[in-house]
Design an enzyme around this catalytic site. Structure first.
Site, PDB file in Angstrom:
ATOM      1  N   TRP A  11       8.799   9.539  15.265  1.00  0.00           N
ATOM      2  CA  TRP A  11       7.491   9.865  14.717  1.00  0.00           C
ATOM      3  C   TRP A  11       6.651  10.641  15.723  1.00  0.00           C
ATOM      4  O   TRP A  11       5.982  11.611  15.360  1.00  0.00           O
ATOM      5  CB  TRP A  11       6.784   8.595  14.269  1.00  0.00           C
ATOM      6  CG  TRP A  11       5.559   8.835  13.434  1.00  0.00           C
ATOM      7  CD1 TRP A  11       4.306   8.382  13.681  1.00  0.00           C
ATOM      8  CD2 TRP A  11       5.472   9.605  12.224  1.00  0.00           C
ATOM      9  NE1 TRP A  11       3.430   8.814  12.705  1.00  0.00           N
ATOM     10  CE2 TRP A  11       4.123   9.569  11.794  1.00  0.00           C
ATOM     11  CE3 TRP A  11       6.400  10.326  11.462  1.00  0.00           C
ATOM     12  CZ2 TRP A  11       3.685  10.220  10.646  1.00  0.00           C
ATOM     13  CZ3 TRP A  11       5.958  10.978  10.316  1.00  0.00           C
ATOM     14  CH2 TRP A  11       4.617  10.917   9.920  1.00  0.00           C
ATOM     15  N   LYS A 185       2.690  -3.106   5.131  1.00  0.00           N
ATOM     16  CA  LYS A 185       3.646  -2.447   4.224  1.00  0.00           C
ATOM     17  C   LYS A 185       5.057  -2.475   4.804  1.00  0.00           C
ATOM     18  O   LYS A 185       6.043  -2.451   4.063  1.00  0.00           O
ATOM     19  CB  LYS A 185       3.190  -1.026   3.890  1.00  0.00           C
ATOM     20  CG  LYS A 185       3.222  -0.042   5.043  1.00  0.00           C
ATOM     21  CD  LYS A 185       4.509   0.749   5.100  1.00  0.00           C
ATOM     22  CE  LYS A 185       4.577   1.588   6.365  1.00  0.00           C
ATOM     23  NZ  LYS A 185       5.834   2.352   6.453  1.00  0.00           N
ATOM     24  N   ASP A 237       2.134   3.969   0.382  1.00  0.00           N
ATOM     25  CA  ASP A 237       3.261   4.152   1.299  1.00  0.00           C
ATOM     26  C   ASP A 237       4.512   3.416   0.820  1.00  0.00           C
ATOM     27  O   ASP A 237       5.536   3.408   1.498  1.00  0.00           O
ATOM     28  CB  ASP A 237       2.867   3.643   2.697  1.00  0.00           C
ATOM     29  CG  ASP A 237       3.641   4.310   3.825  1.00  0.00           C
ATOM     30  OD1 ASP A 237       4.634   5.005   3.532  1.00  0.00           O
ATOM     31  OD2 ASP A 237       3.272   4.119   4.993  1.00  0.00           O
ATOM     32  N   SER A 247      13.904   4.659   5.278  1.00  0.00           N
ATOM     33  CA  SER A 247      13.028   3.590   5.755  1.00  0.00           C
ATOM     34  C   SER A 247      13.782   2.620   6.657  1.00  0.00           C
ATOM     35  O   SER A 247      14.705   1.934   6.221  1.00  0.00           O
ATOM     36  CB  SER A 247      12.441   2.825   4.565  1.00  0.00           C
ATOM     37  OG  SER A 247      11.783   1.651   4.999  1.00  0.00           O
ATOM     38  N   ASN A 249      12.590  -0.164   7.914  1.00  0.00           N
ATOM     39  CA  ASN A 249      12.290  -1.540   7.528  1.00  0.00           C
ATOM     40  C   ASN A 249      13.100  -1.966   6.305  1.00  0.00           C
ATOM     41  O   ASN A 249      13.641  -3.068   6.273  1.00  0.00           O
ATOM     42  CB  ASN A 249      10.788  -1.694   7.274  1.00  0.00           C
ATOM     43  CG  ASN A 249       9.993  -1.639   8.560  1.00  0.00           C
ATOM     44  OD1 ASN A 249       9.928  -2.598   9.314  1.00  0.00           O
ATOM     45  ND2 ASN A 249       9.387  -0.489   8.825  1.00  0.00           N
TER      46      ASN A 249
END
Length: 318
Positions: A11, A185, A237, A247, A249
């Protein structure tokens, strides 16, 4: 505006690339021992993107002194130690932007609180949150995000400077809600991965609905606006976290129930512990978070936790 990005993971490197692409003067800082930075210094590439020569790369922490804006994208539980590390630099009149999501275990502090406690009052603090994956942004797929701060002038400056055809930014109006919602989230993403791993993906609709209500209650208890849970920081999100193959997660949650090894960072693993602690402190019922916590931290059986959620007392939806 001179910008220094701290953190050369996926990121941090994407933010660096993005801000350079819209014309900003950007330096990417990483520790000399970082494998990510070693790779960038070698050929300016990682597995996801290429950083053009217009971007400066450095392992010298003193470069932060030259920046007007310092963007931080590191593991959330390492933020306090990093802020203490740079305390000796005497940084003043800077804008710190947190492009990371989490809550500190043990203290329940939001990340902006950690920065504020460890820096000069002359510095401003903002958060940059919302959906999107490196792979998609780098390939030109647009998305919407939010920037929030308790300093309105800084918030408006950043939204105007950073908006483009690739990212449409909104002005955040609830720093508490945006930070809690964004961190939480990732926990819902882990829960979604667990459902995928148990071939119960159809339950994701119920997970999203009830998960959002759960986090909205917590945000309200902490003094934020519960509607923030339905904004870009959290519900907005979900597609990128609950469904996407990118993703971390979601994939981590699936790997857990399949008992497969997963070595990439899944911030929700740490966040869920902090959320459960906050729920206990403020008297907020967080059944989904507690179920995820039991599986991850207490080695409970995921299918048993699903059954327990179904056996909870019957009640009105709202």
């Amino acid at each position: 505006m001179k910008i220094c990005v701290v953190g050369c993971g996926r990121w941090g490197s994407l933010i660096t690339w993005y801000l350079d692409s819209i014309g900003h003067d950007v330096t990417l800082y990483g520790r000399a021992s970082s494998e990510h930075m070693k790779r960038f210094l070698k050929d300016r590439k990682n597995d996801l993107l290429y950083l053009p020569e217009s971007i400066a790369l450095t392992t010298d922490i003193n470069e932060l002194k030259k920046a007007d804006v310092i963007i931080i994208s590191i593991a959330s539980q390492a933020l306090d130690s990093f802020m203490k590390q740079i305390g000796s630099l005497g940084l003043d009149n800077k804008i710190f932007i947190l492009c990371m999501k989490g809550i500190e275990i043990g203290t329940g502090k939001r990340l902006s609180e950690i920065v504020r406690e460890n820096t000069s009052p002359t510095n401003a603090v903002a958060v940059w949150l919302g959906p999107g994956h490196v792979q998609e942004f780098y390939n030109g797929i647009p998305n919407c995000m939010v920037i929030d701060s308790d300093n309105d002038d800084v918030k408006h400056l950043l939204v105007n400077e950073f908006s483009s055809d690739l990212i449409r930014f909104y002005f955040g109006t609830d720093l508490i809600g945006n930070e809690i919602g964004a961190a939480a989230k990732n926990v819902i993403g882990i829960a979604a991965g667990m459902l995928d791993g148990m071939s119960l993906s159809t339950l994701k609709g119920a997970l999203m609905s009830r998960g959002t209500r759960e986090i909205a209650r917590l945000i309200k208890a902490l003094g934020g606006n519960e509607l923030s849970a339905y904004g870009l920081c959290h519900l907005g999100d979900y597609e990128a976290t609950v469904f996407s193959k990118f993703s971390h997660n979601r994939q981590f949650g699936e790997s857990v129930v399949k008992k497969e090894k997963y070595e990439l960072l899944a911030e929700g693993y740490y966040t869920v512990k902090a959320l459960v602690e906050l729920g206990d402190t403020y008297g907020v019922d967080l059944p989904i978070c507690k179920a995820v916590y039991s599986v991850l931290w207490e080695q409970a059986d995921a299918s048993e936790k699903i059954n327990e959620l179904f056996k909870r007392s019957l009640k009105q939806e709202f």
